[in-house]
Design a protein around this motif. Sequence first.
Motif, PDB file in Angstrom:
ATOM      1  N   ARG A   1       1.404  -1.207  -0.180  1.00 25.52           N
ATOM      2  CA  ARG A   1       0.288  -0.089  -0.320  1.00 25.52           C
ATOM      3  C   ARG A   1       1.176   1.174   0.182  1.00 25.52           C
ATOM      4  O   ARG A   1       1.865   1.605   0.926  1.00 25.52           O
ATOM      5  CB  ARG A   1      -0.924  -0.099   1.377  1.00 25.52           C
ATOM      6  CG  ARG A   1      -1.869   1.256   1.298  1.00 25.52           C
ATOM      7  CD  ARG A   1      -2.527   1.184   2.248  1.00 25.52           C
ATOM      8  NE  ARG A   1      -1.931   1.062   3.522  1.00 25.52           N
ATOM      9  CZ  ARG A   1      -2.662   0.796   4.930  1.00 25.52           C
ATOM     10  NH1 ARG A   1      -4.258   0.055   5.008  1.00 25.52           N
ATOM     11  NH2 ARG A   1      -2.244   0.404   5.922  1.00 25.52           N
TER      12      ARG A   1
ATOM     13  N   HIS B   1       1.596   5.282   0.007  1.00 25.53           N
ATOM     14  CA  HIS B   1       0.653   6.774  -0.068  1.00 25.53           C
ATOM     15  C   HIS B   1       1.290   7.192  -1.300  1.00 25.53           C
ATOM     16  O   HIS B   1       2.515   8.995  -2.066  1.00 25.53           O
ATOM     17  CB  HIS B   1       1.160   7.251   1.661  1.00 25.53           C
ATOM     18  CG  HIS B   1       0.071   6.416   1.848  1.00 25.53           C
ATOM     19  ND1 HIS B   1      -0.702   6.273   2.348  1.00 25.53           N
ATOM     20  CD2 HIS B   1       1.318   5.348   2.649  1.00 25.53           C
ATOM     21  CE1 HIS B   1      -1.143   5.036   3.745  1.00 25.53           C
ATOM     22  NE2 HIS B   1       0.361   4.045   3.750  1.00 25.53           N
ATOM     23  N   ARG B   2      -0.024   8.644  -1.839  1.00 22.35           N
ATOM     24  CA  ARG B   2       0.390   9.115  -3.291  1.00 22.35           C
ATOM     25  C   ARG B   2       1.161  10.167  -2.663  1.00 22.35           C
ATOM     26  O   ARG B   2       1.820  10.827  -3.651  1.00 22.35           O
ATOM     27  CB  ARG B   2      -0.678   9.669  -3.921  1.00 22.35           C
ATOM     28  CG  ARG B   2      -1.231  10.372  -3.444  1.00 22.35           C
ATOM     29  CD  ARG B   2      -2.843  10.991  -4.125  1.00 22.35           C
ATOM     30  NE  ARG B   2      -3.648   9.157  -5.299  1.00 22.35           N
ATOM     31  CZ  ARG B   2      -3.810   8.396  -6.425  1.00 22.35           C
ATOM     32  NH1 ARG B   2      -3.162   9.303  -7.335  1.00 22.35           N
ATOM     33  NH2 ARG B   2      -4.341   7.949  -6.458  1.00 22.35           N
ATOM     34  N   ASP B   3       1.220  10.366  -1.302  1.00 20.96           N
ATOM     35  CA  ASP B   3       1.275  11.851  -0.990  1.00 20.96           C
ATOM     36  C   ASP B   3       2.620  11.761  -0.323  1.00 20.96           C
ATOM     37  O   ASP B   3       3.720  12.636   0.509  1.00 20.96           O
ATOM     38  CB  ASP B   3       0.628  12.626   0.201  1.00 20.96           C
ATOM     39  CG  ASP B   3       0.430  12.421   1.228  1.00 20.96           C
ATOM     40  OD1 ASP B   3       0.582  10.530   0.917  1.00 20.96           O
ATOM     41  OD2 ASP B   3      -0.410  12.468   1.759  1.00 20.96           O
ATOM     42  N   ALA B   4       3.378  10.597  -0.954  1.00 22.91           N
ATOM     43  CA  ALA B   4       5.332  10.495   0.255  1.00 22.91           C
ATOM     44  C   ALA B   4       6.071  10.580  -0.376  1.00 22.91           C
ATOM     45  O   ALA B   4       7.342  10.426   0.310  1.00 22.91           O
ATOM     46  CB  ALA B   4       4.815   9.053   0.139  1.00 22.91           C
TER      47      ALA B   4
ATOM     48  N   GLY C   1       4.819   3.460   2.187  1.00 20.55           N
ATOM     49  CA  GLY C   1       4.187   3.018   2.102  1.00 20.55           C
ATOM     50  C   GLY C   1       4.322   1.894   3.549  1.00 20.55           C
ATOM     51  O   GLY C   1       5.660   1.391   4.137  1.00 20.55           O
TER      52      GLY C   1
END
Length: 350
Positions: free
Chosen positions: A271, A273-276, A334
């Motif tokens: 998983r 996270h696109r903002d990571a 993630g």
Amino acid sequence: MTNKHSASLTYRDAGVDIDAGEALVDRIKPLAAKTMRAGVMAGIGGFGALFEVPRHLKEPVLVSGTDGVGTKLRLAFEWNRHDTVGIDLVAMSVNDILVQGAEPLYFLDYFACGKLSVDTAASVVGGIAKGCELAACALIGGETAEMPGMYPDGEYDLAGFAVGAVEKSRIIDGKSIAVGDAVLGLASSGAHSNGFSLLRKILTHANARPGQELAGRPLEDVVMAPTRIYVKSVLAALAEHGSAIKGLAHITGGGLLDNVPRILQPGLSARLHRDAWTMPELFTWLQQNGGVADAEMHRVFNCGIGMVIVVPANQVDAVTATLTAHGEQVSHLGEIVEQEGTAAPQTVVI
């Protein structure tokens, strides 16, 4: 026996210039010499290259990989940019064998063309030698094939082959990856050598010019940036942290969505996270000008992440520090989660 009523034909008349081939070999030899390392017994010039398996390994396992550069070569032809595609060639193979914990030992290349241009071929091989230096592996041999009628003038194809070695007990196979482990990402240098069929279509659709500015640089420099080679930094992390590095995935064709699941066991998924992490401007430009959906971007391009590393959650800071000290830009992307249902492992970007 020649016909006395006709001229005597030569290989040059048929389109193959043996002298040019020999001139290229002379140009290659000093480039290859810069890549020599312990283990090389015989390299450029022989019928076969000899390499001694490292003696410090008790149970050495050889790991091999082969690849090309793909349709990125079309831009190399159109933009006359031949000096970095050799780095791409090396990177695609050495990064692949690296993910199993292997240290690249040597590399061989195959350069095929219709009519041999010594200058162009020497520029390409110069990039191959540079890539080998970056990967600390020896350019130990190769083949140059001049095949009239097979390729248009000014065009060529490339293939490469890398061999590495790893201690049998230290092979990285992803089998120890578990729910809760952290997923780290190492920044890419650009599009690397994947997705260029779509990338070129977007360039055409946007009527893009090689000299126009993107991210403060000429577009052609951004697009043709060579694939980053992660060998030295990742081997340093493996030497320092050992079994803490549970899995590695080279983000090539298939992008983030298809490559990370290759190292996961059934019942697990990644998983992210696109903002990571921040997607580099090149990919933002491609998405906007091509109207490409997020899922397609993540499956076609690396989107700014060239290598993924899975480590225990309590080792994130230590592994990140080592990789950063060796020049990598690291993002905590993630975590590993339990896969719902019976579907195969997958990457989910939320």
